[in-house]
Design a protein around this motif. Structure first.
Motif, short mmCIF file in Angstrom:
data_model
loop_
_atom_site.label_atom_id
_atom_site.label_comp_id
_atom_site.label_asym_id
_atom_site.label_seq_id
_atom_site.Cartn_x
_atom_site.Cartn_y
_atom_site.Cartn_z
N SER A 50 0.82 -1.22 0.00
CA SER A 50 0.00 0.00 0.00
C SER A 50 0.85 1.27 0.00
N SER A 77 -10.15 -4.00 -0.30
CA SER A 77 -8.71 -3.90 -0.53
C SER A 77 -8.25 -4.67 -1.77
N VAL A 92 -4.28 -5.18 -1.86
CA VAL A 92 -3.54 -4.10 -1.22
C VAL A 92 -3.17 -4.51 0.20
N PRO A 94 -0.55 -3.55 3.64
CA PRO A 94 0.45 -2.70 4.29
C PRO A 94 1.80 -3.42 4.37
#
Length: 335
Positions: A50, A77, A92, A94
């Motif tokens: 991300s 996401s 997506v 992190p």
């Protein structure tokens, strides 16, 4: 929008092409691993970091792959796109969850299958890491707090008695994956049966092809159980599974105890406060209902410190005059 399946060679060519285009956009990506002998693929799962996404990344993806309106779908996401009539799911993720996501999503339903064992031990194994969920006694619809134990899923593998090196080497086929799960020192085939699952879990896993193949494999090969959880094992304490919370979780993640204790103490304190100060009590004194009641309580709560809460819990007689005093101030402000 119709999509096609690809054989192994064409699949890896297309994935390499997609990743090359993502790299040109500055997007970091990782492809979810498949077992070695998988012959055809119905889609590709690619994690995209991300923090590396440009502000207009969806528009850039549409431009780069010349997507028409029916060739992409954004769902939470996940951005699903059609590349050369083949579905590619861009997930997506992190950066801090990248390693856990790579491990959890790899090899079909492996993450879900070992997650069932973790669930019985009272730990949540997922794409963000390993956590423990603290819930009120006897309730499954409310979370007090979710406490992360580690973002390294391989720590959970060690707890379950699963060989990390074998996972890294990969698996030849689905049966290899199933045998791997069944080698866990906590493997209990009974915990996978759909009849022993919650309604939501049955609905979800009934749709998962690999999960159903696993159930058939268990029925046909009858792998030995290395542990027995008891199908109807209950949640203990604050939804912490005993004795596993003490014998397994705290043994491997001792830092969790003060965090769990603090979460429970905070919850119990809040419950005590609610017994002396709540909407019913405030409404009876102020005659406020609905939105007016909500606005009054929100304004009042902003002035109630933890020290005041402790005083009221110890001496509930202090609550009524405090509410009426604030009511006078509240009504004066409205004039």
């Amino acid at each position: 929008y119709e999509t096609k399946r690809l054989d192994r060679e064409d699949y890896f060519k297309l994935v390499a092409k997609v990743q090359a285009e993502l790299t040109k956009l500055g997007i970091e990506s990782s492809v979810i691993a498949a077992y070695h002998n998988k012959e055809t693929f119905g889609d590709a799962d690619i994690l995209v970091v991300s923090e590396s996404l440009p502000p207009n990344w969806v528009d850039e993806i549409k431009r780069v792959f010349s997507l028409t309106e029916d060739q992409y779908v954004k769902n939470g996401s996940v951005l699903s796109i059609g590349v050369d009539n083949f579905q590619v799911d861009l997930i997506v993720t992190p950066e801090k969850e990248l390693h856990a996501s790579i491990v959890y999503f790899s090899f079909n339903d492996l993450g879900n299958l070992i997650g069932r064992i973790g669930h019985k031990l009272g730990i949540k194994i997922g794409h963000s890491g390993v956590s423990i969920v603290v819930r009120p006694v006897g309730r499954t619809d409310h979370i007090i707090e979710e406490i992360m134990l580690t973002d390294d899923l391989f720590e959970a593998f060690d707890v379950l008695g699963l060989d990390v090196d074998q996972f890294i080497d990969g698996f030849d086929d689905l049966e290899d994956i199933f045998k791997y799960v069944a080698r866990s020192k906590y493997f209990d085939p009974e915990i996978y049966s759909l009849e022993h699952r919650s309604y939501a879990s049955r609905v979800r896993d009934r749709k998962r092809q690999t999960y159903n193949k696993f159930l058939r494999w268990v029925e046909e090969t009858k792998p030995p159980a290395h542990h027995s959880f008891g199908v109807k094992s209950e949640l203990g304490g604050y939804s912490l599974r005993m004795p596993y919370y003490e014998d397994v979780v705290l043994k491997h993640w001792p830092h969790a105890k003060p965090l769990v204790d603090a979460a429970i103490a905070k919850h119990e304190f809040n419950q005590q406060f609610k017994s002396v100060y709540n909407g019913e009590i405030v409404s009876a004194l102020t005659r406020f209902v609905g939105r007016d009641l909500g606005e009054f309580m929100a304004a009042h709560r902003s002035h109630i410190t933890d020290d005041i809460k402790r005083e009221w819990i110890a001496n509930p007689a202090l609550v009524e005059p405090a509410i009426l005093k604030f009511l006078d101030e509240f009504e004066d402000d409205d004039e």
